[in-house]
Enzyme design. Structure first.
Site, mmCIF file in Angstrom:
data_model
loop_
_atom_site.group_PDB
_atom_site.id
_atom_site.type_symbol
_atom_site.label_atom_id
_atom_site.label_comp_id
_atom_site.label_asym_id
_atom_site.label_seq_id
_atom_site.Cartn_x
_atom_site.Cartn_y
_atom_site.Cartn_z
ATOM 1 N N ASP A 1 1.911 -25.846 -154.917
ATOM 2 C CA ASP A 1 1.097 -24.628 -154.908
ATOM 3 C C ASP A 1 1.564 -23.641 -153.836
ATOM 4 O OD1 ASP A 1 -1.018 -22.992 -155.818
ATOM 5 O OD2 ASP A 1 -2.282 -23.671 -154.163
ATOM 6 N N HIS A 2 1.747 -22.389 -154.241
ATOM 7 C CA HIS A 2 2.227 -21.324 -153.360
ATOM 8 C C HIS A 2 3.591 -21.637 -152.759
ATOM 9 C CE1 HIS A 2 -1.822 -19.911 -153.952
ATOM 10 N NE2 HIS A 2 -1.458 -18.746 -153.474
ATOM 11 N N HIS B 1 10.279 -15.153 -159.248
ATOM 12 C CA HIS B 1 9.055 -14.560 -159.806
ATOM 13 C C HIS B 1 8.057 -15.692 -159.948
ATOM 14 C CE1 HIS B 1 11.167 -16.307 -163.143
ATOM 15 N NE2 HIS B 1 9.978 -16.524 -163.672
ATOM 16 N N GLU C 1 2.981 -22.897 -168.661
ATOM 17 C CA GLU C 1 3.597 -21.893 -167.790
ATOM 18 C C GLU C 1 2.937 -20.544 -168.021
ATOM 19 O OE1 GLU C 1 8.031 -21.699 -166.536
ATOM 20 O OE2 GLU C 1 7.758 -20.180 -168.072
ATOM 21 N N HIS D 1 4.523 -17.853 -161.518
ATOM 22 C CA HIS D 1 3.704 -18.221 -162.677
ATOM 23 C C HIS D 1 2.413 -18.860 -162.186
ATOM 24 C CE1 HIS D 1 6.673 -17.520 -165.827
ATOM 25 N NE2 HIS D 1 7.585 -18.088 -165.054
ATOM 26 N N CYS E 1 13.143 -14.772 -166.378
ATOM 27 C CA CYS E 1 13.073 -15.988 -165.545
ATOM 28 C C CYS E 1 14.365 -16.225 -164.761
ATOM 29 C CB CYS E 1 12.694 -17.209 -166.386
ATOM 30 S SG CYS E 1 10.912 -17.311 -166.695
ATOM 31 N N HIS F 1 9.702 -19.405 -159.197
ATOM 32 C CA HIS F 1 10.919 -20.118 -159.566
ATOM 33 C C HIS F 1 11.985 -19.122 -160.033
ATOM 34 C CE1 HIS F 1 10.318 -20.786 -164.233
ATOM 35 N NE2 HIS F 1 10.118 -19.542 -163.896
HETATM 36 NI NI NI Z 1 9.639 -17.975 -165.178
#
Ligand code: NI
Length: 136
Positions: free
Chosen positions: A81-82, A41, A126, A43, A35, A16
């Protein structure tokens, strides 16, 4: 009638970027730190779905965890996911994917798929140290 809460834990990896287009680039960097990285990047999200309701006399269940798991998989983890949340998931094209907002989207997605008599609560981690509970 006795009530209980059942928790189902799931996991997804997603990328995100936190960014508010109403703020300047500098304000965004200050507010969101890493972020706000322009190239995204990732999580490792841990999701706990909590359902609370009466224990059914016939089955002895509040909710069948196999069915619960399948609903979460189909409507949440298979979609997230992914993925890049900002680019790949419709709800975040106009909504900043903070942990809070991701938890709200998961709640609203699952709320309509679960029996109305079950109370629903979402816990979204997160990181190991940061997690959100929704509704509060
Ligand atoms: Ni982040």
């Amino acid at each position: 009638m006795k009530k209980a809460s059942v928790h189902r834990k799931e996991h997804f990896n997603a990328a995100h970027r936190l960014h508010n287009p109403l703020l300047t680039d500098e304000e965004n960097r200050e507010l969101y730190g890493k972020c706000n990285n322009p190239n995204f990047h990732g999580h490792n999200y841990e999701l706990v779905v909590k359902v609370t309701g009466p224990i059914d006399e016939k089955t002895g269940y509040v909710a069948d965890t196999k069915i619960l798991s399948n609903i979460i998989k189909e409507h949440v983890t298979d979609r997230f996911d992914h993925k890049n949340l900002n680019l790949d998931v419709e709800e975040f094209k106009t909504l900043n994917p903070t942990t809070e907002n991701v938890a709200v989207v998961i709640y609203e997605t699952l709320r309509g798929k679960l029996p109305a008599e079950l109370d629903l609560k979402i816990y979204l981690y997160e990181t190991e140290r940061n997690f959100v509970e929704y509704p509060a």
